[in-house]
Design a protein around this motif. Sequence first.
Motif, short mmCIF file in Angstrom:
data_model
loop_
_atom_site.label_atom_id
_atom_site.label_comp_id
_atom_site.label_asym_id
_atom_site.label_seq_id
_atom_site.Cartn_x
_atom_site.Cartn_y
_atom_site.Cartn_z
N ASP A 6 0.85 -1.19 0.00
CA ASP A 6 0.00 0.00 0.00
C ASP A 6 0.89 1.24 0.00
OD1 ASP A 6 -1.73 2.14 0.74
OD2 ASP A 6 -3.06 0.74 1.75
N PRO A 7 0.69 2.16 -0.96
CA PRO A 7 1.55 3.35 -0.99
C PRO A 7 1.41 4.23 0.24
CG PRO A 7 -0.28 3.55 -2.54
CD PRO A 7 -0.27 2.13 -2.07
N SER A 8 0.35 4.05 1.00
CA SER A 8 0.18 4.82 2.24
C SER A 8 1.01 4.26 3.37
CB SER A 8 -1.29 4.84 2.65
OG SER A 8 -1.69 3.59 3.17
N GLU A 13 11.52 9.82 5.27
CA GLU A 13 10.16 9.86 4.75
C GLU A 13 10.11 10.57 3.40
OE1 GLU A 13 7.28 11.43 7.42
OE2 GLU A 13 7.73 10.02 9.03
N VAL A 36 0.28 1.36 4.98
CA VAL A 36 -0.53 0.50 5.84
C VAL A 36 -0.09 -0.95 5.68
CG1 VAL A 36 -2.87 -0.38 6.26
CG2 VAL A 36 -2.52 2.05 5.81
N ARG A 40 8.38 6.53 -4.20
CA ARG A 40 7.00 6.19 -4.57
C ARG A 40 6.64 6.83 -5.91
NH1 ARG A 40 2.21 7.98 -5.09
NH2 ARG A 40 2.81 10.10 -4.54
N HIS A 98 -6.17 -4.34 -4.24
CA HIS A 98 -6.51 -3.04 -4.83
C HIS A 98 -7.27 -3.18 -6.14
CE1 HIS A 98 -6.14 1.21 -5.76
NE2 HIS A 98 -5.56 0.92 -6.91
N GLU A 120 8.90 8.95 -0.23
CA GLU A 120 7.92 9.58 -1.12
C GLU A 120 8.50 9.79 -2.52
OE1 GLU A 120 4.64 11.49 -2.80
OE2 GLU A 120 4.88 10.02 -1.19
N TRP A 141 -1.14 -6.07 -1.77
CA TRP A 141 -1.90 -4.86 -2.05
C TRP A 141 -2.39 -4.84 -3.49
CZ3 TRP A 141 -1.21 -0.38 -5.14
CH2 TRP A 141 -2.13 0.65 -4.86
#
Length: 266
Positions: free
Chosen positions: A74-76, A107, A78, A114, A206, A111, A202
């Motif tokens: 999950d890119p978030s 972080e 989670v 990502r 998804h 990102e 995911w």
Amino acid sequence: MTPVEIHRGDSPIVLGLPHTGTHVPADIKARLNARGQGLDDTDWHIHTLYDGLLPGATTVRATFHRYVIDANRDPSGVSLYPGQNTTGLVPLTDFDGQDIWNTPPTEDEVEARRQAFHAPYHEALEAELERVRDLHGVAILYDCHSIRSHIPFLFDGTLPDFNIGTNLGTTCAPEIEAAVQNLCEMAEGYSSVTNGRFKGGWTTRHYGRPADGLHAIQMELAQSTYLKDEAAPWTYDTEKSARLRGYLKTILTTLADLAPDLKGTS
């Protein structure tokens, strides 16, 4: 190197290959420790194992390694398996729970990765699934994976040979899960489980939206089924692979034949 390789076909089947890539940009590789630079958690040779099994299948393959960023998370950020040992969007440890970084990413760096790697892979995968669904009225994502059969940090005992994941039957029509499960159970000399330790990552969760004509199923193979040894240099065993490829071909062909019956069933 582009983050994703796409081979378009006209079959209703799309093969996802998120973990076969071994590319690590030089600046990122320099921050991995010696253990991390071994890239042990690769889905070794899976793209070779599936190559040519289903004429017309579309393939979407990440070229970057999962230590850069994991295309099946999950890119978030989670967790896929809350409360269980697992690895995250950018893994900090390997599957044995050992550190892989001299300098872990910040972080902001996660990102940036990502955007540069994870997002292009999924943009490509989503586009191909939509293209195939436009052609056939339905698309089946078969997500291709493999893992060592003994990893105490992640699971007890020995992993079955075929590990089918549909997130407890939610990511595909029941006919798809049943067909794959039956074929795996009939595969002589192999063990199998459905929604055991691996229920689909995911990607499967998804994109698996049966009501929208998008079906997804994950196949996690024990690497003992096609490698000479589950250790470096991760040598592809042509004899083991030839036998396994016969069963995998039957699975993919069966799914392709099943696809027309799924139109209008959502």
